[in-house]
Design a protein around this motif. Structure first.
Motif, PDB file in Angstrom:
ATOM      1  N   TYR B 156       0.828  -1.216   0.000  1.00 37.98           N
ATOM      2  CA  TYR B 156       0.000   0.000   0.000  1.00 37.98           C
ATOM      3  C   TYR B 156       0.859   1.261   0.000  1.00 37.98           C
ATOM      4  CZ  TYR B 156      -4.650  -1.856  -0.100  1.00 37.98           C
ATOM      5  OH  TYR B 156      -5.808  -2.428  -0.535  1.00 37.98           O
ATOM      6  N   GLN B 157       2.005   1.187   0.688  1.00 36.07           N
ATOM      7  CA  GLN B 157       2.919   2.342   0.641  1.00 36.07           C
ATOM      8  C   GLN B 157       3.388   2.587  -0.788  1.00 36.07           C
ATOM      9  OE1 GLN B 157       5.603   0.856   3.682  1.00 36.07           O
ATOM     10  NE2 GLN B 157       5.240   2.686   4.893  1.00 36.07           N
ATOM     11  N   TRP B 158       3.589   1.507  -1.503  1.00 34.06           N
ATOM     12  CA  TRP B 158       4.050   1.616  -2.894  1.00 34.06           C
ATOM     13  C   TRP B 158       2.911   2.096  -3.804  1.00 34.06           C
ATOM     14  CZ3 TRP B 158       6.529   2.835  -6.821  1.00 34.06           C
ATOM     15  CH2 TRP B 158       6.577   2.135  -8.023  1.00 34.06           C
ATOM     16  N   LEU B 159       1.708   1.565  -3.589  1.00 35.55           N
ATOM     17  CA  LEU B 159       0.567   2.011  -4.403  1.00 35.55           C
ATOM     18  C   LEU B 159       0.351   3.518  -4.234  1.00 35.55           C
ATOM     19  CD1 LEU B 159      -2.074  -0.782  -3.626  1.00 35.55           C
ATOM     20  CD2 LEU B 159      -0.888  -0.457  -5.783  1.00 35.55           C
ATOM     21  N   PHE B 160       0.510   4.004  -2.994  1.00 31.60           N
ATOM     22  CA  PHE B 160       0.246   5.414  -2.704  1.00 31.60           C
ATOM     23  C   PHE B 160       1.522   6.246  -2.633  1.00 31.60           C
ATOM     24  CE2 PHE B 160      -3.672   3.425  -1.409  1.00 31.60           C
ATOM     25  CZ  PHE B 160      -4.628   4.359  -1.763  1.00 31.60           C
ATOM     26  N   ALA B 161       2.624   5.711  -3.172  1.00 32.39           N
ATOM     27  CA  ALA B 161       3.890   6.443  -3.125  1.00 32.39           C
ATOM     28  C   ALA B 161       3.746   7.783  -3.845  1.00 32.39           C
ATOM     29  CB  ALA B 161       4.998   5.609  -3.758  1.00 32.39           C
ATOM     30  N   GLN B 162       4.445   8.794  -3.274  1.00 31.46           N
ATOM     31  CA  GLN B 162       4.330  10.136  -3.839  1.00 31.46           C
ATOM     32  C   GLN B 162       4.803  10.154  -5.297  1.00 31.46           C
ATOM     33  OE1 GLN B 162       6.433  13.020  -1.542  1.00 31.46           O
ATOM     34  NE2 GLN B 162       5.606  14.765  -2.671  1.00 31.46           N
ATOM     35  N   ALA B 186       1.328  12.840   4.332  1.00 26.59           N
ATOM     36  CA  ALA B 186       1.684  14.145   4.888  1.00 26.59           C
ATOM     37  C   ALA B 186       0.607  14.695   5.807  1.00 26.59           C
ATOM     38  CB  ALA B 186       1.976  15.140   3.779  1.00 26.59           C
ATOM     39  N   THR B 187      -0.628  14.281   5.608  1.00 27.25           N
ATOM     40  CA  THR B 187      -1.677  14.807   6.477  1.00 27.25           C
ATOM     41  C   THR B 187      -2.444  13.681   7.166  1.00 27.25           C
ATOM     42  OG1 THR B 187      -3.447  14.785   4.846  1.00 27.25           O
ATOM     43  CG2 THR B 187      -2.031  16.738   4.886  1.00 27.25           C
ATOM     44  N   GLN B 188      -3.112  14.074   8.245  1.00 28.40           N
ATOM     45  CA  GLN B 188      -3.818  13.107   9.073  1.00 28.40           C
ATOM     46  C   GLN B 188      -4.873  12.318   8.293  1.00 28.40           C
ATOM     47  OE1 GLN B 188      -6.288  14.950  12.062  1.00 28.40           O
ATOM     48  NE2 GLN B 188      -6.181  13.165  13.393  1.00 28.40           N
ATOM     49  N   TYR B 189      -5.762  13.057   7.608  1.00 27.73           N
ATOM     50  CA  TYR B 189      -6.887  12.371   6.989  1.00 27.73           C
ATOM     51  C   TYR B 189      -6.462  11.491   5.841  1.00 27.73           C
ATOM     52  CZ  TYR B 189     -10.030  14.921   9.971  1.00 27.73           C
ATOM     53  OH  TYR B 189     -10.668  15.407  11.076  1.00 27.73           O
ATOM     54  N   SER B 190      -5.493  11.957   5.032  1.00 27.10           N
ATOM     55  CA  SER B 190      -5.119  11.109   3.905  1.00 27.10           C
ATOM     56  C   SER B 190      -4.330   9.886   4.381  1.00 27.10           C
ATOM     57  CB  SER B 190      -4.353  11.904   2.841  1.00 27.10           C
ATOM     58  OG  SER B 190      -3.202  12.475   3.380  1.00 27.10           O
ATOM     59  N   THR B 191      -3.568  10.020   5.479  1.00 30.16           N
ATOM     60  CA  THR B 191      -2.903   8.837   6.033  1.00 30.16           C
ATOM     61  C   THR B 191      -3.947   7.846   6.531  1.00 30.16           C
ATOM     62  OG1 THR B 191      -1.069  10.231   6.757  1.00 30.16           O
ATOM     63  CG2 THR B 191      -1.198   8.030   7.705  1.00 30.16           C
ATOM     64  N   PHE B 192      -4.940   8.378   7.258  1.00 37.57           N
ATOM     65  CA  PHE B 192      -6.021   7.512   7.735  1.00 37.57           C
ATOM     66  C   PHE B 192      -6.744   6.849   6.569  1.00 37.57           C
ATOM     67  CE2 PHE B 192      -6.618   9.080  12.275  1.00 37.57           C
ATOM     68  CZ  PHE B 192      -6.364   7.829  12.798  1.00 37.57           C
ATOM     69  N   PHE B 193      -6.873   7.582   5.468  1.00 35.93           N
ATOM     70  CA  PHE B 193      -7.563   7.007   4.312  1.00 35.93           C
ATOM     71  C   PHE B 193      -6.807   5.781   3.797  1.00 35.93           C
ATOM     72  CE2 PHE B 193      -8.118   6.633  -0.284  1.00 35.93           C
ATOM     73  CZ  PHE B 193      -9.480   6.409  -0.329  1.00 35.93           C
ATOM     74  N   VAL B 194      -5.470   5.896   3.719  1.00 36.04           N
ATOM     75  CA  VAL B 194      -4.672   4.762   3.236  1.00 36.04           C
ATOM     76  C   VAL B 194      -4.803   3.574   4.201  1.00 36.04           C
ATOM     77  CG1 VAL B 194      -2.352   3.970   2.635  1.00 36.04           C
ATOM     78  CG2 VAL B 194      -3.050   6.291   2.058  1.00 36.04           C
ATOM     79  N   VAL B 195      -4.716   3.854   5.511  1.00 30.32           N
ATOM     80  CA  VAL B 195      -4.847   2.791   6.506  1.00 30.32           C
ATOM     81  C   VAL B 195      -6.227   2.144   6.408  1.00 30.32           C
ATOM     82  CG1 VAL B 195      -4.868   2.257   8.971  1.00 30.32           C
ATOM     83  CG2 VAL B 195      -3.227   3.903   8.089  1.00 30.32           C
ATOM     84  N   LEU B 196      -7.248   2.989   6.270  1.00 31.68           N
ATOM     85  CA  LEU B 196      -8.624   2.510   6.173  1.00 31.68           C
ATOM     86  C   LEU B 196      -8.804   1.582   4.980  1.00 31.68           C
ATOM     87  CD1 LEU B 196     -11.657   3.898   7.339  1.00 31.68           C
ATOM     88  CD2 LEU B 196     -11.724   4.189   4.903  1.00 31.68           C
ATOM     89  N   LEU B 197      -8.271   2.014   3.851  1.00 35.81           N
ATOM     90  CA  LEU B 197      -8.393   1.197   2.642  1.00 35.81           C
ATOM     91  C   LEU B 197      -7.704  -0.149   2.850  1.00 35.81           C
ATOM     92  CD1 LEU B 197      -9.753   1.889  -0.058  1.00 35.81           C
ATOM     93  CD2 LEU B 197      -7.478   2.213  -0.997  1.00 35.81           C
ATOM     94  N   LEU B 198      -6.532  -0.100   3.470  1.00 41.28           N
ATOM     95  CA  LEU B 198      -5.779  -1.334   3.740  1.00 41.28           C
ATOM     96  C   LEU B 198      -6.586  -2.277   4.618  1.00 41.28           C
ATOM     97  CD1 LEU B 198      -3.125  -3.050   3.926  1.00 41.28           C
ATOM     98  CD2 LEU B 198      -2.408  -1.534   5.758  1.00 41.28           C
ATOM     99  N   ILE B 199      -7.159  -1.738   5.691  1.00 41.22           N
ATOM    100  CA  ILE B 199      -7.905  -2.587   6.631  1.00 41.22           C
ATOM    101  C   ILE B 199      -9.176  -3.131   5.988  1.00 41.22           C
ATOM    102  CG2 ILE B 199      -9.195  -2.600   8.812  1.00 41.22           C
ATOM    103  CD1 ILE B 199      -7.130  -0.762   9.984  1.00 41.22           C
ATOM    104  N   VAL B 200      -9.906  -2.266   5.271  1.00 45.67           N
ATOM    105  CA  VAL B 200     -11.142  -2.711   4.633  1.00 45.67           C
ATOM    106  C   VAL B 200     -10.822  -3.796   3.597  1.00 45.67           C
ATOM    107  CG1 VAL B 200     -13.026  -1.995   3.116  1.00 45.67           C
ATOM    108  CG2 VAL B 200     -12.398  -0.587   5.070  1.00 45.67           C
ATOM    109  N   TRP B 201      -9.777  -3.555   2.827  1.00 47.15           N
ATOM    110  CA  TRP B 201      -9.361  -4.517   1.801  1.00 47.15           C
ATOM    111  C   TRP B 201      -9.045  -5.876   2.418  1.00 47.15           C
ATOM    112  CZ3 TRP B 201      -4.254  -6.526   0.977  1.00 47.15           C
ATOM    113  CH2 TRP B 201      -4.083  -7.204  -0.226  1.00 47.15           C
ATOM    114  N   MET B 202      -8.328  -5.845   3.565  1.00 49.03           N
ATOM    115  CA  MET B 202      -7.935  -7.097   4.206  1.00 49.03           C
ATOM    116  C   MET B 202      -9.100  -7.802   4.886  1.00 49.03           C
ATOM    117  SD  MET B 202      -4.398  -6.179   6.106  1.00 49.03           S
ATOM    118  CE  MET B 202      -4.142  -7.900   6.454  1.00 49.03           C
ATOM    119  N   SER B 203     -10.140  -7.030   5.275  1.00 51.80           N
ATOM    120  CA  SER B 203     -11.180  -7.599   6.138  1.00 51.80           C
ATOM    121  C   SER B 203     -12.420  -8.067   5.393  1.00 51.80           C
ATOM    122  CB  SER B 203     -11.595  -6.574   7.200  1.00 51.80           C
ATOM    123  OG  SER B 203     -10.471  -6.029   7.813  1.00 51.80           O
ATOM    124  N   ILE B 204     -12.677  -7.478   4.217  1.00 58.27           N
ATOM    125  CA  ILE B 204     -13.883  -7.850   3.476  1.00 58.27           C
ATOM    126  C   ILE B 204     -13.965  -9.356   3.203  1.00 58.27           C
ATOM    127  CG2 ILE B 204     -14.933  -7.691   1.180  1.00 58.27           C
ATOM    128  CD1 ILE B 204     -14.625  -4.731   1.298  1.00 58.27           C
TER     129      ILE B 204
END
Lengths: 276, 329
Positions: B156-162, B186-204
């Motif tokens: 996910y770090q690579w998918l969302f790499a700058q 760089a910002t709180q919400y977009s970091t949370f968005f990446v984490v959220l996507l990762l967790i949702v992806w893994m949990s579905i």
């Protein structure tokens, strides 16, 4: 007519979209690992590794202590699984086959233990292990992983033991076996599939464990693969090829195990559904 | 943590057991009565001792540490300085703890709602698909499910790499030019968005596959009866499928709440709770305070408060599980 055609079409379309959402990250990991660096940092993404190369895998494997860490991960994982199976199967037998005071309490206790907040207990565990002078050793990791997977192993095996017909055991005892012999010769072989899937799940947990390994084993010689992988990017900067190769090497054993295991798990679930 | 996902795995059909009631007349070798009474405890002893020692002791130790003033100095000199409830006073009267707790609750809620909603929809879709398509989708779900969390977070770090990240490239292509060089972490919400996507992806996959398996156990007659009564697709869903799956949905929701609440690895590996500690959830906060800033006693107090919250959630979950397995116990 038109409606039923559409009705049949759209679920399939949605399924394809979900499939892509699920698989793309996994695909992108492998694809990047095989692409030459020039393709990885191309202006437009190269969607398929046409000029496949193994250079990134070489970089990953040549990294300092790689094989030591593979060894550490294998040792810790295998020992934890074996120990928890031995302890788990005896306890599962007692819980499935015998009636005794406090049985229900023990089962609830293990259910609670299964939800243990290991992620939050790292500070306390770190202090205990430090005071025992066992930091950077594989022994505490093995023991903690064993207890981490024990409740699951035990509770699942309980179901498997209970599914073995009691008559088999009794007839073995009529034939002159002691209870222990009956267990070893009759029940244990029948438990093979159960032992198989519980140990695979245990293997996956221990292989992936991150927080404890992060805190307890900071020296390179004592690290396990998840820690190596998470620090890889820092060590190699933006070498995404090597990082994805490392991630692939780490993930492949689990992906293979899981696909194999999933078939069993689904079969078990449907079996249960049909017979239950 | 990924693996505990397989909470209710292939346990075969379990039978209702008959009471043991001591040696039976048919038993050829009667064990001495007293020894027979001890056997179950002896068989359980290793499991219980190991659990108490390696799980119980850290829990107790965490409690003890939380009443100590244990920082770098005391840690190195092996000093034990008791300070009563000071850690708790500091934690509970400070702003940080409440901010992090609120953040953890919202984070967990958003994740779990998404996971349950999307997971259920995918599960129902699986039930509707033809055989080939279903196998195809199942394969995809299993692959996402199987990805080890640390490997997944690296991807996910690579998918969302700058730079050269495929997500930024796609966004720029479809018209969001400003996203071409976006730094997601760089910002709180977009970091949370990446984490959220990762967790949702893994949990579905867990929710979807198990829900699908559960739908296959719904008796066809229920639908036939509902159809006779003139129920349409939606009514059949709300009146047959949903009530039938209710216990399953309850249990799964609680499990997901517990797992997401403890999602240390995903948050930590994506950005170590950053930027500026703005994505710390409770377990990460306890770790950074305790291990990172070497306020071990303070970290232990935060950890204990987190455990209490988890225990409350867990007890709800256990009540449901116990109700389900009442006859089995």
């Amino acid at each position: 007519m038109k409606r039923s055609l559409m009705g049949r079409l759209w679920p399939n379309l949605v399924a394809v979209v979900i499939f892509v959402f699920c698989v793309f990250p996994v695909y992108w990991m492998f694809a990047t690992a095989f692409k030459p660096t020039g393709d990885i940092i191309a202006e437009d993404p190269v969607w398929f590794p046409t000029n496949a190369t193994l250079e990134h895998f070489k970089t990953a494997i040549d990294a300092d202590h790689f094989w030591t860490m593979v060894g550490n991960s294998v040792i810790v994982t295998v020992l934890a699984v074996v120990f928890s199976l031995i302890i788990g199967v005896t306890a599962a037998f007692a819980l499935a086959r015998m009636r005794f005071k406090g049985r229900r309490g023990f089962i609830i206790g293990f259910m609670l233990a299964q939800m243990a907040p290991w992620e939050v207990m790292v500070i306390a565990i770190y202090i205990i292990v430090r005071d025992a002078d066992m930091l950077n050793s594989l022994i505490p990791l093995t023991l903690f992983y064993m207890v981490m997977i024990l409740p699951f192993t035990l509770l699942t095996l309980r179901g498997f033991v209970a599914a073995v017909p009691k008559e088999l055991e009794e007839s073995a005892m009529v034939d002159g076996c002691t209870r222990m012999q009956a267990f070893r010769r009759v029940i244990l072989p029948l438990l093979a599939p159960g032992l198989m899937s519980t140990s695979l799940f245990g293997f996956i947990t221990a292989w992936n464990e991150f927080p404890l390994a992060l805190v307890l084993n900071k020296e390179a010689e004592a690290k396990t693969l998840p820690i190596w992988l998470s620090s890889f990017q820092t060590a190699f900067g933006d070498d995404w090829g090597a990082t994805m190769a490392a991630a692939s090497l780490f993930a492949v054993p689990i992906l293979v195990l899981f696909v194999f295991l999933q078939r069993r798990a689904v079969a078990g679930l449907t079996d249960g559904a049909v017979k239950g | 943590m990924t693996v505990q996902k397989t909470e209710r795995p292939p346990s075969g059909p379990t039978e209702v057991q008959t009471p043991e009631g001591g040696p039976r007349p048919s038993d050829p070798r009667k064990e001495p009565r007293r020894l027979a009474g001890l056997t179950p405890y002896l068989l359980l002893a290793p499991a219980i001792v190991a659990t108490l020692l390696l799980l119980g002791w850290p829990l107790v130790n965490n409690g003890i540490l939380s009443f100590q003033n244990l920082n770098m100095r005391q840690f190195i000199l092996h000093l034990t300085e008791w300070n009563g409830f000071d850690n708790y006073k500091d934690v509970l009267t400070g702003e940080d703890f409440w901010r992090v707790t609120g953040r953890s609750v919202v984070f967990t809620a958003v994740n779990v709602v998404l996971i349950m909603a999307l997971g259920t929809l995918v599960g129902l879709l699986l039930a509707r698909l033809g055989r080939k398509m279903r196998t195809f989708l199942l394969l995809g779900l299993v692959l996402a499910w199987a990805m080890p969390v640390v490997a997944a977070s690296t991807v996910y770090q690579w998918l969302f790499a700058q730079r050269f990240g495929v997500v930024n490239w796609i966004l720029a292509k479809i018209g969001f030019e400003s996203m071409a060089d976006h730094d997601w972490l760089a910002t709180q919400y977009s970091t949370f968005f990446v984490v959220l996507l990762l967790i949702v992806w893994m949990s579905i996959p867990f929710v979807a596959i198990n829900l699908y398996a559960a739908t296959t156990t719904i008796p066809k007659e229920l639908y036939e009866a509902a159809a006779l009564d003139g129920a349409g697709a939606i009514k059949q869903f709300t009146q047959v499928t949903l009530p039938y799956l209710k216990p399953f949905l309850y249990a799964t929701t609680f499990l997901e709440i517990i797992w997401v609440f403890k999602a240390f690895v995903q948050v930590f590996t994506i950005n170590e709770g950053g930027p500026d500690r703005l994505t710390e959830i409770l377990p990460v906060y306890a770790y950074i305070e305790g291990m990172g800033n070497q306020h071990f006693g303070m970290g232990a107090a935060i950890a204990l408060l987190t455990i209490i919250i988890l225990l409350a959630i867990t007890s709800f979950y256990l009540r449901i599980v116990l109700k389900q397995e009442e006859d089995e116990l």
